[in-house]
Design a protein around this motif. Structure first.
Motif, PDB file in Angstrom:
ATOM      1  N   HIS A 134       5.475   2.144  10.173  1.00  0.00           N
ATOM      2  CA  HIS A 134       5.672   0.759   9.443  1.00  0.00           C
ATOM      3  C   HIS A 134       4.846  -0.032   9.072  1.00  0.00           C
ATOM      4  O   HIS A 134       3.789  -0.088   9.752  1.00  0.00           O
ATOM      5  N   MET A 135       4.900  -0.669   7.944  1.00  0.00           N
ATOM      6  CA  MET A 135       4.155  -1.789   7.386  1.00  0.00           C
ATOM      7  C   MET A 135       4.980  -3.088   7.386  1.00  0.00           C
ATOM      8  O   MET A 135       6.068  -3.111   6.639  1.00  0.00           O
ATOM      9  N   HIS A 136       4.700  -4.357   7.958  1.00  0.00           N
ATOM     10  CA  HIS A 136       5.472  -5.584   7.633  1.00  0.00           C
ATOM     11  C   HIS A 136       4.300  -6.639   7.198  1.00  0.00           C
ATOM     12  O   HIS A 136       3.314  -6.890   7.854  1.00  0.00           O
ATOM     13  N   ILE A 137       4.533  -6.875   5.978  1.00  0.00           N
ATOM     14  CA  ILE A 137       3.655  -7.776   5.240  1.00  0.00           C
ATOM     15  C   ILE A 137       4.370  -9.170   4.601  1.00  0.00           C
ATOM     16  O   ILE A 137       5.451  -8.938   4.001  1.00  0.00           O
ATOM     17  N   TRP A 138       4.086 -10.260   5.067  1.00  0.00           N
ATOM     18  CA  TRP A 138       4.780 -11.516   4.575  1.00  0.00           C
ATOM     19  C   TRP A 138       4.018 -12.967   4.286  1.00  0.00           C
ATOM     20  O   TRP A 138       2.472 -12.755   4.681  1.00  0.00           O
ATOM     21  N   ASP A 139       4.398 -13.660   3.617  1.00  0.00           N
ATOM     22  CA  ASP A 139       3.498 -14.785   3.175  1.00  0.00           C
ATOM     23  C   ASP A 139       4.068 -16.054   3.937  1.00  0.00           C
ATOM     24  O   ASP A 139       5.219 -16.675   4.108  1.00  0.00           O
ATOM     25  N   LYS A 140       2.977 -16.497   4.611  1.00  0.00           N
ATOM     26  CA  LYS A 140       3.156 -17.645   5.866  1.00  0.00           C
ATOM     27  C   LYS A 140       3.677 -18.812   4.945  1.00  0.00           C
ATOM     28  O   LYS A 140       4.552 -19.617   5.235  1.00  0.00           O
ATOM     29  N   ALA A 141       3.405 -19.191   3.501  1.00  0.00           N
ATOM     30  CA  ALA A 141       3.479 -20.207   2.793  1.00  0.00           C
ATOM     31  C   ALA A 141       4.873 -20.235   2.123  1.00  0.00           C
ATOM     32  O   ALA A 141       5.389 -21.239   1.570  1.00  0.00           O
ATOM     33  N   GLY A 142       5.618 -18.939   2.137  1.00  0.00           N
ATOM     34  CA  GLY A 142       6.725 -18.718   1.601  1.00  0.00           C
ATOM     35  C   GLY A 142       7.832 -17.972   2.022  1.00  0.00           C
ATOM     36  O   GLY A 142       7.753 -17.887   3.620  1.00  0.00           O
ATOM     37  N   TYR A 143       8.804 -17.512   1.561  1.00  0.00           N
ATOM     38  CA  TYR A 143       9.920 -16.397   2.304  1.00  0.00           C
ATOM     39  C   TYR A 143       9.551 -14.998   2.055  1.00  0.00           C
ATOM     40  O   TYR A 143      10.383 -14.080   2.206  1.00  0.00           O
ATOM     41  N   GLY A 144       8.725 -14.834   0.996  1.00  0.00           N
ATOM     42  CA  GLY A 144       8.525 -13.385   0.699  1.00  0.00           C
ATOM     43  C   GLY A 144       8.050 -12.498   1.738  1.00  0.00           C
ATOM     44  O   GLY A 144       7.124 -12.504   2.290  1.00  0.00           O
ATOM     45  N   HIS A 145       8.398 -11.248   1.680  1.00  0.00           N
ATOM     46  CA  HIS A 145       7.849 -10.383   2.556  1.00  0.00           C
ATOM     47  C   HIS A 145       8.210  -8.864   1.704  1.00  0.00           C
ATOM     48  O   HIS A 145       9.001  -8.689   1.129  1.00  0.00           O
ATOM     49  N   ILE A 146       7.315  -7.849   2.239  1.00  0.00           N
ATOM     50  CA  ILE A 146       7.519  -6.518   1.847  1.00  0.00           C
ATOM     51  C   ILE A 146       7.298  -5.534   3.165  1.00  0.00           C
ATOM     52  O   ILE A 146       6.442  -5.875   4.063  1.00  0.00           O
ATOM     53  N   ASP A 147       8.058  -4.475   3.237  1.00  0.00           N
ATOM     54  CA  ASP A 147       8.379  -3.722   4.254  1.00  0.00           C
ATOM     55  C   ASP A 147       8.220  -2.367   3.866  1.00  0.00           C
ATOM     56  O   ASP A 147       8.916  -1.786   2.973  1.00  0.00           O
ATOM     57  N   PHE A 148       7.342  -1.441   4.418  1.00  0.00           N
ATOM     58  CA  PHE A 148       7.036  -0.129   4.057  1.00  0.00           C
ATOM     59  C   PHE A 148       7.286   0.857   5.427  1.00  0.00           C
ATOM     60  O   PHE A 148       7.031   0.344   6.398  1.00  0.00           O
ATOM     61  N   ASP A 149       8.024   2.091   5.155  1.00  0.00           N
ATOM     62  CA  ASP A 149       8.444   2.625   6.087  1.00  0.00           C
ATOM     63  C   ASP A 149       8.229   4.011   5.739  1.00  0.00           C
ATOM     64  O   ASP A 149       8.159   4.515   4.442  1.00  0.00           O
ATOM     65  N   LEU A 150       8.756   5.274   6.705  1.00  0.00           N
ATOM     66  CA  LEU A 150       8.368   6.655   6.165  1.00  0.00           C
ATOM     67  C   LEU A 150       9.368   6.989   4.900  1.00  0.00           C
ATOM     68  O   LEU A 150       9.304   7.814   4.232  1.00  0.00           O
ATOM     69  N   SER A 151      10.536   6.463   4.955  1.00  0.00           N
ATOM     70  CA  SER A 151      11.719   6.561   3.953  1.00  0.00           C
ATOM     71  C   SER A 151      11.074   6.235   2.678  1.00  0.00           C
ATOM     72  O   SER A 151      11.746   6.706   1.279  1.00  0.00           O
ATOM     73  N   ASP A 152      10.070   5.573   2.165  1.00  0.00           N
ATOM     74  CA  ASP A 152       9.343   5.253   0.972  1.00  0.00           C
ATOM     75  C   ASP A 152       8.591   6.335   0.405  1.00  0.00           C
ATOM     76  O   ASP A 152       8.293   6.298  -0.753  1.00  0.00           O
ATOM     77  N   LEU A 153       8.454   7.560   1.288  1.00  0.00           N
ATOM     78  CA  LEU A 153       7.615   8.505   0.742  1.00  0.00           C
ATOM     79  C   LEU A 153       8.562  10.007   1.204  1.00  0.00           C
ATOM     80  O   LEU A 153       9.252   9.961   2.020  1.00  0.00           O
ATOM     81  N   SER A 154       7.727  10.918   0.666  1.00  0.00           N
ATOM     82  CA  SER A 154       8.345  12.353   0.930  1.00  0.00           C
ATOM     83  C   SER A 154       7.784  12.698   2.412  1.00  0.00           C
ATOM     84  O   SER A 154       6.585  12.331   2.558  1.00  0.00           O
ATOM     85  N   THR A 155       8.448  13.757   2.981  1.00  0.00           N
ATOM     86  CA  THR A 155       7.890  14.203   4.132  1.00  0.00           C
ATOM     87  C   THR A 155       6.445  14.889   3.917  1.00  0.00           C
ATOM     88  O   THR A 155       5.592  14.737   4.701  1.00  0.00           O
ATOM     89  N   ARG A 156       6.230  15.602   2.890  1.00  0.00           N
ATOM     90  CA  ARG A 156       4.725  16.208   2.614  1.00  0.00           C
ATOM     91  C   ARG A 156       3.631  14.872   2.586  1.00  0.00           C
ATOM     92  O   ARG A 156       2.740  15.224   3.126  1.00  0.00           O
ATOM     93  N   GLU A 157       4.181  14.046   1.745  1.00  0.00           N
ATOM     94  CA  GLU A 157       3.118  12.783   1.632  1.00  0.00           C
ATOM     95  C   GLU A 157       2.645  11.975   3.008  1.00  0.00           C
ATOM     96  O   GLU A 157       1.965  11.598   3.270  1.00  0.00           O
TER      97      GLU A 157
END
Length: 420
Positions: A79-102
């Motif tokens: 997993h990757m969790h990225i957020w902006d301290k100054a605001g409310y925005g965030h982005i989350d990445f995990d294995l479901s965002d890719l194929s198994t091969r990738e």
């Protein structure tokens, strides 16, 4: 006088990978010059770590070193969790965002540099066509008509048909050859250390964008813990703030770190020394000159906010190895260093165009991200937060972003390609 085909100056991760990649595909005689001792792997984690992406992992697998790296101390993350301290925005990445091969089960690995270097070094020591020179630094390299003369202080000189500078950001080879450098101070210092997080790293790479720069908390492997709590931090901030943070007591620094990370990993404690170094963008105006080629940090350095610097250098290693060894294969499939095409200026220029283009794109991308998160005016913070939230909901966009982070590109060296 000992004669070699390739002289590699620098026995770090990129230099050793270059040597092994060339050796994998040819019988070229390779010399590696490096006087930095091989570090013993201790129970205490090295504060210098690298985020190894899927493409670099595939390269290490093809060079038969991945199993040694992974069995020593390598922490995968899903997993990757990225957020902006100054605001409310965030982005989350995990294995479901890719194929198994990738993804092959992981988004990446956090590995101590000393562990990677040791695995590569040990492998290179067993290659018959690789020779180490570790007693003295080079004092001079001189161009001859058909070879390069490399001199030491007291031991006998050696010759090579090609020199590869893999000797880091302050490259001696680049300076000796008077290869021009474009550089710019990022006006950031990076603080690195090992910390303990009571809520555990959750096999997640965490990154928060602060007003003064990004802070990353990267998960570390622990042999005696099923639920890892150690993280490596890379805190990029202004020189003045870095000086202030380094001067704090361990407890005060830990409190500042906990506050900066919004307490997402609990009350953090410091378990190592802190180190700080300035961050500078470097971009050699030429990656080749005469019989000299630059790879890795000798050719380019970028901001660590996306953790792609070492992966970029490892692709240089695979690319120059492919550039040199492809012409060696004759019609019968054998490999010979007597084939004059392996040092063709045309092929070397192809390497330069290939790697300069990618390094330039990466430098531009890092600058764009840095500039996006620098403004702190309320309207900008608001729009930035909306943008991150929208991206987080659009799977095709996230797929493109995470594939870039994993190293998937249209033009990869053969040794780095993930095979179906």
């Amino acid at each position: 006088m000992q004669k070699f085909d390739v002289l590699i100056v620098g026995g770090g991760m990129v230099g050793l990978t270059t040597a092994l990649a060339i050796s994998k595909k040819s019988d070229l005689r390779i010399a590696i010059v490096d006087t930095q001792p091989l570090a013993e792997i201790s129970a205490h984690h090295d504060v210098r770590v690298s985020a190894i992406n899927r493409v670099s992992q595939q390269l290490f697998t093809n060079l038969d070193v991945w199993q040694d790296i992974e069995s020593s101390r390598a922490q995968p993350y899903q997993h990757m969790h990225i957020w902006d301290k100054a605001g409310y925005g965030h982005i989350d990445f995990d294995l479901s965002d890719l194929s198994t091969r990738e993804h092959n089960g992981q988004l990446g690995w956090i590995i101590e540099n000393s562990i990677i270097r040791q695995a590569l070094w040990k492998k290179a020591e067993h290659e018959a066509n690789i020779c180490f020179f570790t007693q003295e630094k080079l004092t001079n390299i001189a161009m001859g008509d058909s070879e390069v003369f490399a001199s030491f202080s007291t031991q006998a000189p050696i010759t090579a048909k090609l020199v590869i500078g893999a000797d880091g950001a302050n490259s001696w080879v680049r300076q000796q050859m008077k290869m021009a450098l474009t550089f710019r101070d990022y006006d950031h210092h990076a603080i690195v250390a090992t910390v303990k997080c009571p809520q555990g790293h959750q096999q997640t790479a965490w990154q928060v964008f602060l007003a003064t720069g990004p802070l990353a908390l990267l998960p570390l492997a622990e042999a005696d813990s099923a639920n890892g709590s150690l993280c490596s931090i890379v805190w990029s901030t202004s020189p003045e703030e870095a000086k202030r943070l380094i001067a704090l007591s361990k407890d005060e620094f830990a409190k500042a770190l906990t506050a900066a990370s919004d307490g997402k990993l609990g009350n953090i404690s410091l378990v190592s020394e802190r180190f700080s170094h300035p961050l500078t963008m470097r971009y050699a105006q030429n990656f080749i000159k005469d019989r000299v080629v630059l790879v890795g940090d000798a050719a380019h350095t970028i901001h660590p906010l996306a953790g792609q610097g070492v992966n970029l250098g490892l692709l240089d290693a695979a690319a120059i190895a492919q550039t040199l060894t492809e012409p060696l294969n004759n019609e019968q499939g054998s490999v010979t260093s007597n084939n004059p095409q392996w040092l063709s200026p045309i092929h070397l220029k192809q390497y330069e165009r290939w790697r300069k283009a990618e390094a330039g794109e990466m430098i531009a991308a890092m600058e764009a991200i840095k500039q996006t998160f620098t403004p702190q005016q309320a309207p900008v913070k608001f729009l930035r937060g909306i943008g991150m939230s929208i991206i987080n909901q659009i799977k095709p966009v996230k797929n493109v972003m995470i594939k870039q982070a994993l190293g998937f590109k249209s033009h990869l060296p053969e040794l780095s390609k993930v095979i179906d």
